[in-house]
Structures are given as structure tokens and as C-alpha cells.
Scaffold this active site. Structure first.
Site, PDB file in Angstrom:
ATOM      1  N   ARG A  69       0.827  -1.213   0.000  1.00  0.00           N
ATOM      2  CA  ARG A  69       0.000   0.000   0.000  1.00  0.00           C
ATOM      3  C   ARG A  69       0.860   1.261   0.000  1.00  0.00           C
ATOM      4  O   ARG A  69       0.579   2.211  -0.723  1.00  0.00           O
ATOM      5  CB  ARG A  69      -0.951   0.001   1.199  1.00  0.00           C
ATOM      6  CG  ARG A  69      -2.021  -1.063   1.074  1.00  0.00           C
ATOM      7  CD  ARG A  69      -2.914  -1.100   2.280  1.00  0.00           C
ATOM      8  NE  ARG A  69      -2.127  -1.383   3.468  1.00  0.00           N
ATOM      9  CZ  ARG A  69      -2.453  -0.973   4.698  1.00  0.00           C
ATOM     10  NH1 ARG A  69      -3.542  -0.281   4.910  1.00  0.00           N
ATOM     11  NH2 ARG A  69      -1.695  -1.288   5.730  1.00  0.00           N
ATOM     12  N   ASN A  87      -6.062  -3.294   2.171  1.00  0.00           N
ATOM     13  CA  ASN A  87      -5.938  -4.731   2.358  1.00  0.00           C
ATOM     14  C   ASN A  87      -7.332  -5.329   2.495  1.00  0.00           C
ATOM     15  O   ASN A  87      -8.217  -4.720   3.095  1.00  0.00           O
ATOM     16  CB  ASN A  87      -5.130  -5.052   3.612  1.00  0.00           C
ATOM     17  CG  ASN A  87      -3.652  -4.788   3.433  1.00  0.00           C
ATOM     18  OD1 ASN A  87      -3.143  -4.740   2.319  1.00  0.00           O
ATOM     19  ND2 ASN A  87      -2.954  -4.610   4.536  1.00  0.00           N
TER      20      ASN A  87
END
Length: 138
Positions: A69, A87
Site C-alpha cells: 500500500r 488490504n
């Protein structure tokens, strides 16, 4: 669309000397903004051009706990791509990204090249374009 008005504020020295600040002291600055008004509106329209697409991605493999990320945000911001990444509970990473086809392809290519990230599969689909700015992790 709002145009900011510049106002000259009286400094401490001006106040001690008794100098008055006129309301029209910012006229020149406002003139600059007014001159570019048409260009700003034109740029806003070009942001939502036909070249812009938005894709919803699902990445699988070694993609959680490896900085995916963070790197996605960095890469997207450097390429001018907007959207978000997060996620999922099923050990995949979900992402929505908006930009040109070339920008999105380059972003995915750069994510594949990152160390520690092991992308085994990518699912994507084109979705409607949204008005947004920036790329962030959810």
C-alpha cells in the site's frame, strides 16, 4: 469556483508610521487571477477528459505485510494517478486507480518490479470515472 482576494495587511512598521493601507492595494493581484479565469475553467474540464479511465484491481500473492500500500501510494502520486488502496480480509489487496491507460499500465508494471512484493495474479475491471484528487491508503 472561488477566486481568492488578496488584501494587503498593515504591518507593524506601517502602523507605527501612521501609513494607511487602501482597499485597492490588491487590485493588481486580482487582475492577474481574473486574467487566468478562463484557463482555470478549461483545465478543470480537461481533467475529466475522455482519456481518463478508472479501474478496480485485486492483487493476489505476497501482497500484504510487504509495503504494498505504501509503495502503491508513492508510485501513483509520482505518476499523477488518483484513487485508493486497501488490504482485504482474503489476503488480497484491493485498489481503485484513475488515470490514463498508459499511467495505469505503468503503475502496475512498477508494482510488479518492487522488491519483497510478489504479485501472482491481478484481476481488474473498468468502472466509472470519479472526481477526486490524490491517492491514499484506506
Amino acid at each position: 469556483m472561488s477566486i481568492f482576494k488578496r488584501k494587503k495587511y498593515q504591518t507593524f512598521l506601517e502602523a507605527s508610521e501612521g501609513t494607511e493601507v487602501s482597499e485597492n492595494s490588491g487590485e493588481y493581484a486580482r487582475g492577474i487571477w481574473d486574467g487566468h479565469k478562463g484557463n482555470i475553467e478549461q483545465e478543470e474540464k480537461s481533467e475529466m477528459s475522455e482519456d481518463l479511465i478508472r479501474k478496480h484491481y485485486w492483487f493476489s500473492g505476497r501482497v500484504q505485510g510487504v509495503g504494498f500500500r505504501y509503495r502503491a501510494c508513492y508510485i501513483a502520486s509520482s505518476l499523477g494517478v488518483t484513487g485508493w488502496v486497501r488490504n482485504n480480509w482474503d489476503e488480497r489487496v484491493e485498489m481503485e486507480a484513475q488515470g490514463t491507460r498508459e499511467q495505469l499500465a505503468r503503475m502496475v508494471e512498477m508494482l510488479y518490479r518492487q522488491s519483497f512484493i510478489g504479485i501472482e495474479g491481478v484481476e481488474d475491471r473498468i468502472i466509472p470515472v470519479e472526481v477526486e484528487s490524490g491517492f491514499y491508503a484506506r
